[in-house]
Design a protein around this motif. Structure first.
Motif, PDB file in Angstrom:
ATOM      1  N   ILE A 242       1.121  -1.632  -0.403  1.00  0.00           N
ATOM      2  CA  ILE A 242       0.093  -0.136   0.594  1.00  0.00           C
ATOM      3  C   ILE A 242       1.519   1.224  -0.561  1.00  0.00           C
ATOM      4  O   ILE A 242       0.694   1.894  -1.138  1.00  0.00           O
ATOM      5  CB  ILE A 242      -1.591   0.413   0.870  1.00  0.00           C
ATOM      6  N   THR A 243       2.026   1.206   0.690  1.00  0.00           N
ATOM      7  CA  THR A 243       2.669   2.373   1.193  1.00  0.00           C
ATOM      8  C   THR A 243       3.549   2.670  -0.189  1.00  0.00           C
ATOM      9  O   THR A 243       4.023   3.818  -0.638  1.00  0.00           O
ATOM     10  CB  THR A 243       3.851   2.611   2.089  1.00  0.00           C
ATOM     11  N   ARG A 244       3.619   1.631  -0.989  1.00  0.00           N
ATOM     12  CA  ARG A 244       5.066   1.303  -2.362  1.00  0.00           C
ATOM     13  C   ARG A 244       4.025   1.827  -3.637  1.00  0.00           C
ATOM     14  O   ARG A 244       4.868   1.572  -4.845  1.00  0.00           O
ATOM     15  CB  ARG A 244       6.089   0.520  -2.102  1.00  0.00           C
ATOM     16  N   ALA A 245       2.633   1.520  -3.341  1.00  0.00           N
ATOM     17  CA  ALA A 245       2.219   1.696  -4.989  1.00  0.00           C
ATOM     18  C   ALA A 245       2.578   2.419  -5.904  1.00  0.00           C
ATOM     19  O   ALA A 245       2.853   3.813  -5.562  1.00  0.00           O
ATOM     20  CB  ALA A 245       0.420   1.567  -4.412  1.00  0.00           C
ATOM     21  N   PRO A 246       2.681   2.137  -6.914  1.00  0.00           N
ATOM     22  CA  PRO A 246       3.227   3.405  -7.910  1.00  0.00           C
ATOM     23  C   PRO A 246       2.583   4.297  -7.785  1.00  0.00           C
ATOM     24  O   PRO A 246       2.828   5.597  -8.861  1.00  0.00           O
ATOM     25  CB  PRO A 246       3.823   2.574  -9.054  1.00  0.00           C
ATOM     26  N   SER A 247       0.997   4.512  -8.631  1.00  0.00           N
ATOM     27  CA  SER A 247       0.309   5.917  -8.390  1.00  0.00           C
ATOM     28  C   SER A 247      -0.722   5.742  -7.404  1.00  0.00           C
ATOM     29  O   SER A 247      -1.040   4.613  -7.192  1.00  0.00           O
ATOM     30  CB  SER A 247      -0.474   6.011 -10.246  1.00  0.00           C
ATOM     31  N   LEU A 248      -1.415   6.793  -7.459  1.00  0.00           N
ATOM     32  CA  LEU A 248      -2.533   7.250  -6.833  1.00  0.00           C
ATOM     33  C   LEU A 248      -3.615   6.047  -7.240  1.00  0.00           C
ATOM     34  O   LEU A 248      -4.209   5.609  -5.990  1.00  0.00           O
ATOM     35  CB  LEU A 248      -2.625   8.805  -6.758  1.00  0.00           C
TER      36      LEU A 248
ATOM     37  N   LYS B  96      -2.327   3.041  -5.592  1.00  0.00           N
ATOM     38  CA  LYS B  96      -3.160   2.918  -4.499  1.00  0.00           C
ATOM     39  C   LYS B  96      -4.554   3.089  -3.591  1.00  0.00           C
ATOM     40  O   LYS B  96      -4.315   2.151  -2.966  1.00  0.00           O
ATOM     41  CB  LYS B  96      -1.743   3.814  -3.948  1.00  0.00           C
ATOM     42  N   VAL B  97      -5.323   3.905  -4.787  1.00  0.00           N
ATOM     43  CA  VAL B  97      -6.730   3.587  -3.582  1.00  0.00           C
ATOM     44  C   VAL B  97      -7.091   2.151  -4.306  1.00  0.00           C
ATOM     45  O   VAL B  97      -7.718   1.876  -2.984  1.00  0.00           O
ATOM     46  CB  VAL B  97      -7.457   4.674  -4.902  1.00  0.00           C
TER      47      VAL B  97
ATOM     48  N   LEU C  77      -6.065  -0.051  -1.567  1.00  0.00           N
ATOM     49  CA  LEU C  77      -6.572  -0.305  -0.590  1.00  0.00           C
ATOM     50  C   LEU C  77      -8.245  -0.540  -0.143  1.00  0.00           C
ATOM     51  O   LEU C  77      -8.424  -1.427   0.754  1.00  0.00           O
ATOM     52  CB  LEU C  77      -6.977   0.968   0.019  1.00  0.00           C
TER      53      LEU C  77
END
Lengths: 250, 318
Positions: free
Chosen positions: B59-65, B68-69, B72
């Motif tokens: 989660i903290t290292r996902a490559p784009s927003l 990441k969303v 999550l």
């Protein structure tokens, strides 16, 4: 490019970005399934907000930068978030105290931002305020539970409040971009939110049988990009993929 | 109740299941039915909860927003699945705390696949595509299982899982069509997750101990080997579509069977991981037990606060 507006948007969004990232660290490790779901949900809301702000900022920049470039490819001195939101998840008391101290500000801030003459910002504020009023309810409930729970939880919550108090005053400092945006009717005059903030925070602390910290020594600098040592590590994770694999699509 | 009466009830019970009627929490049921369901449903719930860890890892290292969303939201869905599967277990008279205790002591099992590490971003694609893909194949038949609360939970779980699976495949597709470095990440992830995903559908029929009874109660509708074949037949064309190679030199289309033949599965590895000696078994349990123990003071505080609040209310009412 409207540099002041651009910087102003980043100043707002960076708070959500850094706090969302901190909460994201906790997913799967919460004290109960329900709090795990709630904290992940708040993180999700914050990143959703970040995307709205950065997409707008990218449009204002008018070049080929994207929301991800803005989020993940700046240097540590270019992040404008307040020191409060980058503080670590020391324990659940710190996580909730940090959340509450930010939420009370965030809610009041968005209520004012809704009145912005910039229609995109007021629309984003209008969408976010529903989410943030839930965040504030959630975190203030936890301040009460932990403050007025057991002796152990009370001590832990008081310690967290005392520890984080020093970062509250910065919320009400104005940057140059802030001042310019207030003049234009776009930005929120945060200095005017201060009294109501401390009144609300103290009321919740009192209901939680906690002491309102009396210290008048405050830390600031985040808004100017001078952060605590914690931020560098947070950014190292946040930026890892974009740095290790530059110029790729995901 | 006499033995004959119980026998009678059992006959009626089995007849209801045969007629495809749902068994509800307040209905009479044989003790073995209750126990088997607690075992299977809690195992499923534990898998959701432990399954949050390998994905939460990125989660903290996902490559784009955007990624990441989505990640999550996915991990949050898993927590939600855990929550309503634990609730479904509670309808059979076992508390969530008891089930946690079984998980933490090692008495209860969870899906072994989560004892493998997620070491690159591509693993988020592979886990969604393959692991959720295999899970769906296992779970879709359970939407018609005999125990009502489980069947209803599975309808919702399956809907969300198939969304996750598409999302995982989309991550893989993006990588496979991306820069050479990205394609390498994708192929490497497929290489590492392929065989564990096949194992995830359970031991071969000859070694599966619960199958016959479970079939009768519609807790299982197809054998492990049939499910595995279905998974392979479904997944191989997807890999071809995005230009990735399944890491099995014996994989070959069998015209006669209209199915893929495939190579030998390393069952020694499967049993090693099931018995607690996989790459991440200890870390996963440490994370779960750690979260639980560190959270104790928080749960105690919430309980104490609720009691105080209740007492204050009662005092006001007098």
């Amino acid at each position: 490019m409207k540099q002041n507006l651009y910087n102003y948007i980043l100043g707002i969004a960076d708070n959500s970005l850094i706090l969302g990232q901190r909460l994201g660290e906790l997913t799967g490790h919460g004290p109960s399934l329900e709090t795990d779901i709630a904290c992940t949900n708040i993180s999700l809301d914050l990143f959703g907000q970040v995307r709205s702000y950065f997409q707008y900022a990218a449009k204002i920049a008018g070049d080929d930068r994207t929301e991800d470039d803005i989020a993940m490819l700046r240097k540590e001195r270019e992040y404008k978030s307040v020191l409060l939101v980058e503080q670590p998840n020391t324990n659940f008391a710190y996580t909730m105290a940090r959340q509450f101290l930010f939420d009370v500000y965030h809610l009041a801030f968005l209520a004012e931002l809704q009145k912005s003459t910039d229609l995109t910002l007021s629309a984003i504020a209008n969408k976010c305020i529903k989410e943030v009023s839930y965040h504030e309810r959630f975190s203030s409930d936890w301040i009460k539970r932990l403050g007025d729970g057991t002796e152990e939880s009370k001590a832990k919550m008081q310690e967290a409040m005392d520890g984080l108090w020093t970062y509250t005053d910065e919320l009400f400092h104005q940057t140059e971009a802030d001042k310019a945006m207030v003049v234009e009717g776009i930005g929120v005059d945060v200095t005017k939110l201060k009294d109501a903030y401390y009144t609300r925070v103290s009321a919740v602390l009192e209901e939680s049988t906690l002491e309102t910290p009396e210290s008048k020594w405050f830390q600031k600098g985040g808004k100017e990009g001078i952060h605590t040592e914690h931020l560098g590590y947070l950014l190292a994770e946040l930026q890892y993929m974009q740095r290790a694999y530059p110029n790729m699509e995901w | 109740m006499s033995e004959e009466q119980i026998k009678n009830l059992e006959v009626q019970f089995e007849a209801r299941i045969a007629r495809d009627e749902k068994i509800e929490p307040k209905d009479w049921m044989p003790e073995k039915y209750r126990k088997t369901h607690i075992r299977q449903m809690s195992q499923h719930a534990h898998s959701e909860i432990v399954g949050m860890l390998p994905e939460g890892n990125w989660i903290t290292r996902a490559p784009s927003l955007r990624r990441k969303v989505a990640l999550l939201a996915k991990v949050q869905d898993e927590a939600g699945h855990g929550l309503y599967l634990y609730s479904a277990c509670e309808t059979l008279g076992v508390s969530r705390d008891e089930l946690y205790e079984q998980l933490h002591s090692g008495k209860a099992k969870y899906s072994s696949i989560f004892n493998y590490p997620t070491i690159t971003w591509a693993d988020m694609g592979a886990v969604g595509w393959l692991v959720d893909g295999a899970a769906i194949i296992n779970q879709v038949p359970l939407c018609n299982t005999s125990y009502g609360p489980y069947a209803r939970a599975m309808v919702r779980v399956c809907k969300e899982e198939s969304f996750h699976q598409r999302q995982g495949f989309e991550i893989m597709m993006k990588l496979a069509n991306g820069a050479p470095e990205q394609k390498e990440l994708a192929q490497d992830a497929l290489n590492r997750w392929w065989w564990p995903s096949l194992m995830m559908l359970g031991p071969t029929d000859a070694e599966s101990i619960h199958t016959e009874q479970s079939m009768k109660w519609k807790l299982k509708r197809k054998s492990n080997d049939d499910l595995r074949q279905q998974f392979i037949d479904q997944t191989v064309p997807q890999a071809e579509l995005i230009g990735l190679t399944i890491p099995d030199p014996d994989l070959k289309w069998n015209e006669e069977r209209q199915s893929y033949d495939f190579g030998e599965i390393n069952w020694d590895e499967f049993w090693q991981v099931v018995k607690g000696h996989g790459p991440m078994n200890k870390e996963r349990m440490k994370a779960r037990v750690g979260a639980w123990e560190e959270g104790e003071w928080v749960r105690d505080a919430a309980m104490a606060y609720a009691e105080k609040k209740q007492a204050r209310k009662q005092k006001q009412a007098i």
